[in-house]
Design a protein around this motif. Structure first.
Motif, PDB file in Angstrom:
ATOM      1  N   LEU A 235       0.821  -1.205   0.000  1.00 26.27           N
ATOM      2  CA  LEU A 235       0.000   0.000   0.000  1.00 26.27           C
ATOM      3  C   LEU A 235       0.861   1.264   0.000  1.00 26.27           C
ATOM      4  CD1 LEU A 235      -2.885  -0.891   2.478  1.00 26.27           C
ATOM      5  CD2 LEU A 235      -3.018  -0.653   0.006  1.00 26.27           C
ATOM      6  N   ALA A 236       2.012   1.188   0.664  1.00 21.80           N
ATOM      7  CA  ALA A 236       2.879   2.371   0.734  1.00 21.80           C
ATOM      8  C   ALA A 236       3.375   2.773  -0.648  1.00 21.80           C
ATOM      9  CB  ALA A 236       4.061   2.090   1.664  1.00 21.80           C
ATOM     10  N   ALA A 237       3.580   1.781  -1.511  1.00 20.93           N
ATOM     11  CA  ALA A 237       4.092   2.067  -2.849  1.00 20.93           C
ATOM     12  C   ALA A 237       2.980   2.302  -3.865  1.00 20.93           C
ATOM     13  CB  ALA A 237       4.981   0.911  -3.324  1.00 20.93           C
ATOM     14  N   ALA A 238       1.714   2.016  -3.477  1.00 26.72           N
ATOM     15  CA  ALA A 238       0.597   2.141  -4.416  1.00 26.72           C
ATOM     16  C   ALA A 238       0.270   3.617  -4.660  1.00 26.72           C
ATOM     17  CB  ALA A 238      -0.623   1.412  -3.874  1.00 26.72           C
ATOM     18  N   LYS A 239      -0.047   3.925  -5.925  1.00 30.71           N
ATOM     19  CA  LYS A 239      -0.369   5.308  -6.279  1.00 30.71           C
ATOM     20  C   LYS A 239      -1.834   5.636  -6.015  1.00 30.71           C
ATOM     21  CE  LYS A 239       3.211   5.583  -9.829  1.00 30.71           C
ATOM     22  NZ  LYS A 239       3.507   5.830 -11.260  1.00 30.71           N
ATOM     23  N   GLY A 240      -2.688   4.640  -6.137  1.00 31.05           N
ATOM     24  CA  GLY A 240      -4.110   4.875  -5.924  1.00 31.05           C
ATOM     25  C   GLY A 240      -4.932   3.683  -6.340  1.00 31.05           C
ATOM     26  N   CYS A 241      -6.237   3.769  -6.101  1.00 34.43           N
ATOM     27  CA  CYS A 241      -7.163   2.697  -6.463  1.00 34.43           C
ATOM     28  C   CYS A 241      -7.129   2.461  -7.964  1.00 34.43           C
ATOM     29  CB  CYS A 241      -8.573   3.073  -6.009  1.00 34.43           C
ATOM     30  SG  CYS A 241      -9.864   1.928  -6.553  1.00 34.43           S
ATOM     31  N   HIS A 242      -7.078   1.209  -8.381  1.00 34.90           N
ATOM     32  CA  HIS A 242      -6.978   0.907  -9.811  1.00 34.90           C
ATOM     33  C   HIS A 242      -8.297   1.186 -10.536  1.00 34.90           C
ATOM     34  CE1 HIS A 242      -9.233  -2.778  -8.922  1.00 34.90           C
ATOM     35  NE2 HIS A 242      -9.358  -2.967 -10.212  1.00 34.90           N
ATOM     36  N   ARG A 243      -9.370   1.408  -9.790  1.00 36.69           N
ATOM     37  CA  ARG A 243     -10.662   1.699 -10.408  1.00 36.69           C
ATOM     38  C   ARG A 243     -10.937   3.198 -10.514  1.00 36.69           C
ATOM     39  NH1 ARG A 243     -14.507  -2.750  -7.262  1.00 36.69           N
ATOM     40  NH2 ARG A 243     -13.641  -4.609  -8.265  1.00 36.69           N
ATOM     41  N   CYS A 244     -10.793   3.891  -9.370  1.00 37.39           N
ATOM     42  CA  CYS A 244     -11.159   5.316  -9.366  1.00 37.39           C
ATOM     43  C   CYS A 244      -9.988   6.234  -9.045  1.00 37.39           C
ATOM     44  CB  CYS A 244     -12.286   5.557  -8.375  1.00 37.39           C
ATOM     45  SG  CYS A 244     -11.804   5.288  -6.644  1.00 37.39           S
ATOM     46  N   GLY A 245      -8.833   5.663  -8.682  1.00 29.90           N
ATOM     47  CA  GLY A 245      -7.682   6.485  -8.344  1.00 29.90           C
ATOM     48  C   GLY A 245      -7.708   7.031  -6.940  1.00 29.90           C
ATOM     49  N   GLY A 246      -8.686   6.599  -6.124  1.00 29.32           N
ATOM     50  CA  GLY A 246      -8.809   7.087  -4.763  1.00 29.32           C
ATOM     51  C   GLY A 246      -7.720   6.569  -3.834  1.00 29.32           C
ATOM     52  N   LYS A 247      -7.837   6.911  -2.566  1.00 26.70           N
ATOM     53  CA  LYS A 247      -6.839   6.534  -1.574  1.00 26.70           C
ATOM     54  C   LYS A 247      -6.787   5.016  -1.401  1.00 26.70           C
ATOM     55  CE  LYS A 247      -5.581   7.209   3.284  1.00 26.70           C
ATOM     56  NZ  LYS A 247      -5.974   7.820   4.573  1.00 26.70           N
ATOM     57  N   PRO A 248      -5.613   4.410  -1.511  1.00 23.64           N
ATOM     58  CA  PRO A 248      -5.491   2.947  -1.371  1.00 23.64           C
ATOM     59  C   PRO A 248      -5.936   2.489   0.023  1.00 23.64           C
ATOM     60  CG  PRO A 248      -3.491   3.881  -2.312  1.00 23.64           C
ATOM     61  CD  PRO A 248      -4.323   5.034  -1.838  1.00 23.64           C
ATOM     62  N   HIS A 249      -6.704   1.398   0.044  1.00 25.71           N
ATOM     63  CA  HIS A 249      -7.189   0.865   1.315  1.00 25.71           C
ATOM     64  C   HIS A 249      -6.710  -0.572   1.545  1.00 25.71           C
ATOM     65  CE1 HIS A 249      -9.782  -0.012   4.706  1.00 25.71           C
ATOM     66  NE2 HIS A 249     -10.309  -1.032   4.054  1.00 25.71           N
ATOM     67  N   CYS A 250      -6.779  -1.409   0.527  1.00 26.64           N
ATOM     68  CA  CYS A 250      -6.369  -2.807   0.654  1.00 26.64           C
ATOM     69  C   CYS A 250      -6.048  -3.367  -0.730  1.00 26.64           C
ATOM     70  CB  CYS A 250      -7.465  -3.642   1.328  1.00 26.64           C
ATOM     71  SG  CYS A 250      -9.072  -3.553   0.512  1.00 26.64           S
ATOM     72  N   ILE A 251      -5.518  -4.596  -0.741  1.00 26.67           N
ATOM     73  CA  ILE A 251      -5.120  -5.218  -2.007  1.00 26.67           C
ATOM     74  C   ILE A 251      -5.736  -6.610  -2.109  1.00 26.67           C
ATOM     75  CG2 ILE A 251      -3.155  -5.672  -3.549  1.00 26.67           C
ATOM     76  CD1 ILE A 251      -1.435  -3.992  -1.755  1.00 26.67           C
ATOM     77  N   PRO A 252      -7.044  -6.735  -2.274  1.00 22.32           N
ATOM     78  CA  PRO A 252      -7.651  -8.049  -2.463  1.00 22.32           C
ATOM     79  C   PRO A 252      -7.397  -8.559  -3.879  1.00 22.32           C
ATOM     80  CG  PRO A 252      -9.335  -6.362  -2.611  1.00 22.32           C
ATOM     81  CD  PRO A 252      -8.045  -5.660  -2.274  1.00 22.32           C
ATOM     82  N   ARG A 253      -7.048  -9.849  -4.000  1.00 24.08           N
ATOM     83  CA  ARG A 253      -6.824 -10.492  -5.299  1.00 24.08           C
ATOM     84  C   ARG A 253      -5.768  -9.777  -6.127  1.00 24.08           C
ATOM     85  NH1 ARG A 253     -12.478 -13.447  -6.794  1.00 24.08           N
ATOM     86  NH2 ARG A 253     -13.445 -13.250  -4.749  1.00 24.08           N
ATOM     87  N   GLY A 254      -4.814  -9.159  -5.437  1.00 26.13           N
ATOM     88  CA  GLY A 254      -3.666  -8.585  -6.120  1.00 26.13           C
ATOM     89  C   GLY A 254      -3.865  -7.209  -6.712  1.00 26.13           C
TER      90      GLY A 254
END
Length: 662
Positions: free
Chosen positions: A1-20
């Motif tokens: 999550l620290a390296a994630a730029k944002g939600c892959h759907r809407c670009g929002g704040k990352p919360h979790c990584i289900p199913r990769g």
């Protein structure tokens, strides 16, 4: 999550990584709700008086389900369907203390209240409580868990029919259903497909069905949802869990932990298991003896130690052992009980017992152990009609314990029972430095010891590659795939050079059970039943039949046979095998065997009964366009892998030339 730029759907704040995939809180919650809502829509009945009964157990799945259905129901336009939430107080059978039971009841009510739901509590009758407690004391945790599930379903059915409900909603996630598949297979239960689907009809109740809205949701996603929604599941007090032995080796708990480990190591494992079961015809469960947690049979399945029949030699290989409780004290010829130090053989009742058979717990002397195992293999050969007099049979020899014991037994039984076979050894050199070169020296010594001709074929001669070369190019991730495909084809080519009629391999019961599990995990239903067959191949002229005389022989017994007979075998494990996917199934099988030694045979018998549904398209057998080997595709798997290697080699060569040129 620290390296994630944002939600892959809407670009929002990352919360979790289900199913990769990284998602925000809103998208994750929406995804879980959508999956459950789709199941509710697809399973909705045509009745105008739709009424759902949520079976609230207080754990994560049912709590998440209750919250989701309540929110979905609130969003329905017009008259919403009826909704009732109830909990069966089967914890009474686990909690002997009234105070602890009262606290647990309060926790269940509070858990439902956290989801904004009113809860109805259903008490078990005194007979049900007594039966469950007796089951736990006499048959162990696995049987207790199964009986508890059956009692709870009966109580819920009665309550649902009395209330006029049309659907029973359970919070079983995809992970729970996948674990049920593995658990049922290990118990040789019928793999009834509807037990693992989103909807299940109830026999005798056409107006009532079971639905599983969390069918498309994984267990870790349920946990994330509970955490995000700040919901608290109710749990049994720690002392009750300890007293029941929950999580300490029951078949159900082992299956659950195994599926969780699989899903963590290989994404997509759970959906693949459920997809595999959907292609299999249900079969009838086999009625057998009840088995306790220590593997000992109960009174209905107990058998007396087998004695030699009158007139036969003491150690003749005609004893067909059944089962014997490992906790029972041995009885000598005079009927006197013996202590552990003075325990006598349960078969001949004369020699000191030195071996405890892993399969049935019988304590026998070395000579009787040899006779029992040799007779078991002989019965497999005779009952399976593996050979005909005068046939040329090659023993696939690797130098390991299985192939060495196989060479020893085939030589011994061929002489003892006059099979009339011409035996020879065939060994494949995969080209693994520090492993295969040493094991081949063992095979060469076996050739002299048993007086059998030996043929050695190498990967380099057949394919132009060694396994060391392959690993240097692809790494240690998929090397067992290459080795397995190449070795199977190499055995057939070597057998053709020897002009033999049959091939025998040292695959034992543990290997067969592992393969059954692997085929379900991989979704390879085409091989599921074939892998349990005693003899495969022979359908085409190019396919030399292969047989497994050790199909019902446990690996531990083969190891003990080789050890006590002081056979010359190579015991070092392949240096590349620790990275194999098969290791997951192997470790799980060992855990199952510790809980119940008969599980291995149950898995094999379950695999034998798995028939692929007629609606499933099966591959047709043909020949490889390049090498002529058997294949269901234009090119066989070996040729496809060789093409991949050549492409990788050329690509790597180009990179090296580019770097040296720069």
């Amino acid at each position: 999550l620290a390296a994630a730029k944002g939600c892959h759907r809407c670009g929002g704040k990352p919360h979790c990584i289900p199913r990769g995939k990284v998602v925000c809180l809103e998208c994750f919650t929406h995804g879980v709700h959508k999956a459950a809502r789709n199941v509710l829509t697809r399973t909705r009945s045509a009745s105008p008086k739709e009424h759902i009964l949520i079976c609230f157990s207080g754990n994560g799945g049912s709590l998440a389900l209750a919250k989701i259905i309540a929110s979905v129901r609130a969003g329905v336009k017009g008259t919403p369907y009826g909704l009732t939430v109830c909990h069966v107080l089967d914890a009474r059978a686990a909690l002997l203390c009234d105070e602890a039971f009262g606290r647990y009841k309060q926790d269940v009510v509070a858990s439902a209240a956290s989801a904004g739901l009113e809860l109805e509590l259903l008490e078990l009758t005194g007979n049900d409580v007594d039966a469950l407690r007796a089951c736990r004391a006499e048959k162990g945790v696995t049987a207790w868990q199964d009986m508890r599930e059956a009692v709870r379903l009966r109580v819920l059915n009665e309550f649902a029919l009395a209330r006029g409900c049309t659907r029973l909603a359970f919070g079983e996630s995809a992970s729970v259903l996948a674990a049920r598949v593995i658990s049922d297979l290990s118990k040789q239960r019928s793999l009834e497909g509807s037990r693992y689907t989103m909807e299940q009809a109830l026999e005798g109740h056409s107006d009532l069905r079971i639905i599983r809205p969390m069918y498309d949701t994984l267990e870790d996603e349920v946990a994330l949802y509970l955490h995000s929604a700040k919901l608290t599941p109710a749990l049994l007090p720690l002392d009750a869990w300890t007293r029941l032995g929950m999580g300490s080796g029951s078949l159900n708990d082992l299956a659950r932990d195994f599926v969780a480990l699989l899903q963590k190591g290989k994404k997509g494992s759970v959906p693949t298991i459920l997809k595999s079961i959907g292609k299999i015809e249900p079969y009838e469960s086999e009625a057998g003896a009840e088995v306790g947690e220590d593997g000992a049979l109960g009174q209905d399945g107990a058998a007396l130690p087998v004695q030699p029949q009158a007139g036969e030699p003491t150690h003749a290989a005609t004893c067909h052992a059944e089962t014997h409780s490992p906790s029972q004290r041995s009885v000598g010829p005079d009927g006197a009980g013996k202590g552990r130090a003075g325990m006598v053989c349960q078969r001949c009742c004369t020699q000191r017992a030195s071996v405890k058979r892993p399969k049935d717990g019988a304590r026998v002397c070395k000579e009787c152990f040899y006779a029992l195992l040799e007779d078991e293999v002989h019965r497999t050969i005779v009952d399976g009609k593996l050979f005909r007099r005068g046939e040329r049979v090659c023993v696939a020899a690797s130098g390991g314990k299985d192939s060495t014991v196989l060479a020893e037994m085939m030589t011994l039984l061929n002489k003892r029972h006059d099979y009339g076979l011409e035996l020879m050894l065939l060994s494949i050199d995969e080209g693994i430095s520090g492993y295969r070169d040493d094991s081949l020296e063992t095979v060469k010594r076996n050739q002299i010891q048993y007086g059998l001709p030996l043929t050695i074929l190498s990967y380099r001669d057949l394919y132009g590659w060694t396994m060391d070369d392959i690993v240097a190019h692809i790494g240690k991730t998929s090397n067992c795939t290459f080795c397995g495909v190449f070795r199977r084809q190499a055995l057939d080519r070597g057998a053709a050079l020897q002009k033999v009629d049959k091939i025998v391999t040292g695959h034992n019961a543990d290997d067969v059970a592992e393969t059954v599990l692997l085929n379900i995990l991989r979704g390879d239903v085409a091989r599921l039943q074939r892998c349990t067959q005693l003899t495969t191949g022979g359908d085409r002229d190019e396919a030399i039949p292969r047989s497994k005389p050790f199909k019902f022989s446990y690996e531990k017994e083969i190891v003990m046979y080789a050890h006590f007979k002081k056979l010359d075998y190579f015991s070092t494990e392949c240096i590349y095998s620790p990275h194999a996917y098969r290791g997951f199934a192997r470790e799980f099988l060992k855990d199952l065997e510790r809980a119940n030694p008969l599980t291995i045979v149950d898995i094999i018998k379950g695999g034998e009964k798995c028939l692929v549904k007629g609606t499933v398209k099966m591959p047709s057998q043909g020949s490889c366009e390049r090498c002529g080997y058997i294949s269901s595709q234009p090119l066989c798997k070996a040729c496809v892998l060789l093409d991949d290697l050549h492409r990788l080699k050329e690509k790597r060569k180009g990179v090296i030339e580019y770097e040296s040129g720069s």
